[in-house]
Design a protein around this motif. Structure first.
Motif, short mmCIF file in Angstrom:
data_model
loop_
_atom_site.label_atom_id
_atom_site.label_comp_id
_atom_site.label_asym_id
_atom_site.label_seq_id
_atom_site.Cartn_x
_atom_site.Cartn_y
_atom_site.Cartn_z
N GLU A 1 0.83 -1.22 0.00
CA GLU A 1 0.00 0.00 0.00
C GLU A 1 0.86 1.26 0.00
O GLU A 1 0.52 2.25 -0.64
N THR A 2 1.98 1.21 0.72
CA THR A 2 2.87 2.37 0.80
C THR A 2 3.51 2.67 -0.54
O THR A 2 3.81 3.83 -0.85
N HIS A 3 3.69 1.65 -1.35
CA HIS A 3 4.39 1.82 -2.62
C HIS A 3 3.45 1.74 -3.82
O HIS A 3 3.84 1.29 -4.90
N ALA A 4 2.24 2.18 -3.63
CA ALA A 4 1.27 2.27 -4.73
C ALA A 4 0.78 3.70 -4.84
O ALA A 4 1.01 4.52 -3.94
N SER A 5 0.10 4.02 -5.93
CA SER A 5 -0.42 5.36 -6.14
C SER A 5 -1.36 5.75 -5.01
O SER A 5 -2.05 4.91 -4.43
N SER A 6 -1.42 7.03 -4.71
CA SER A 6 -2.23 7.51 -3.60
C SER A 6 -3.73 7.32 -3.87
O SER A 6 -4.18 7.34 -5.02
#
Length: 215
Positions: A16-21
């Motif tokens: 989740e941290t490394h996906a689009s906002s």
């Protein structure tokens, strides 16, 4: 929480941290879902929402069908990729929760492209003559195999279908399942794997998504 998230929550947070906002409207919708529903885990959620958004934007479909609206999170993700003259038809039978998706649909930029129907999905599929470019199913699991049979004639070459929860918390690995829902999901996965009109892959995202493309 899915079978996979329980196994490795740290990895889930990393993904989740490394996906689009997440768009603000979806953050608000997700928060309200957790505040006002008794089964908030049914929401598609952040990771799956990003997948639906990207797929829809890649396809730019003119006609989307969603079976199982819940609070409308996935609907808005799918709608974000619609062609300018496109529409999404989303079906549910839960009248008690209908006010939540209706609220967010009306507030969204896709309000004129979303057709929210409170109706039985099987009845709809038997009556409609529409053909769909993109279909997402996240509804009653015991109807999954029948949904597949009813939806197939409503697709064309290039149509994409996605069935959610096809790993069923790992229960699909049971050799002799006792739950009807597990039996039907196993039947669905077998039907899809043997159908030469489709190419498919089961993505181990959250509780599993069977991702199909009609040849």
């Amino acid at each position: 929480m899915s079978f996979f998230e329980e196994k490795n929550p740290e990895m889930d947070r990393y993904l989740e941290t490394h996906a689009s906002s997440e768009p603000e409207v979806l953050k608000k919708l997700r928060k309200e879902t957790y505040q006002k529903t008794t089964q908030p885990h049914m929401i598609s959620g952040y990771q799956q929402g990003r997948l639906l958004t990207i797929i829809s934007k890649m396809i730019q479909p003119k006609n989307i069908l969603e079976i199982g609206t819940f609070t409308g999170y996935a609907t808005l993700c799918l709608a974000s990729g619609l062609a300018k003259d496109g529409k999404i038809t989303t079906l549910d039978i839960n009248e008690d929760l209908a006010y939540i998706p209706q609220k967010y649909f009306s507030e969204s930029e896709y309000s004129n492209q979303i057709d929210f129907k409170l109706c039985n999905a099987k009845d709809f599929l038997q009556q409609t003559d529409e053909v769909f470019d993109l279909v997402f199913i996240d509804a009653d699991k015991e109807s999954y195999a029948e949904y597949f049979r009813l939806i197939k004639p409503k697709t064309k070459s290039g149509s994409v279908l996605m069935f959610d929860n096809v790993l069923w918390y790992g229960k699909v690995l049971e050799e002799y399942p006792t739950l009807k829902s597990t039996q039907i999901i196993q039947e669905l996965n077998n039907l899809i794997a043997k159908d030469d009109d489709f190419e498919n892959l089961i993505l181990p995202l959250r509780d599993g998504v069977n991702f199909l493309r009609r040849k």
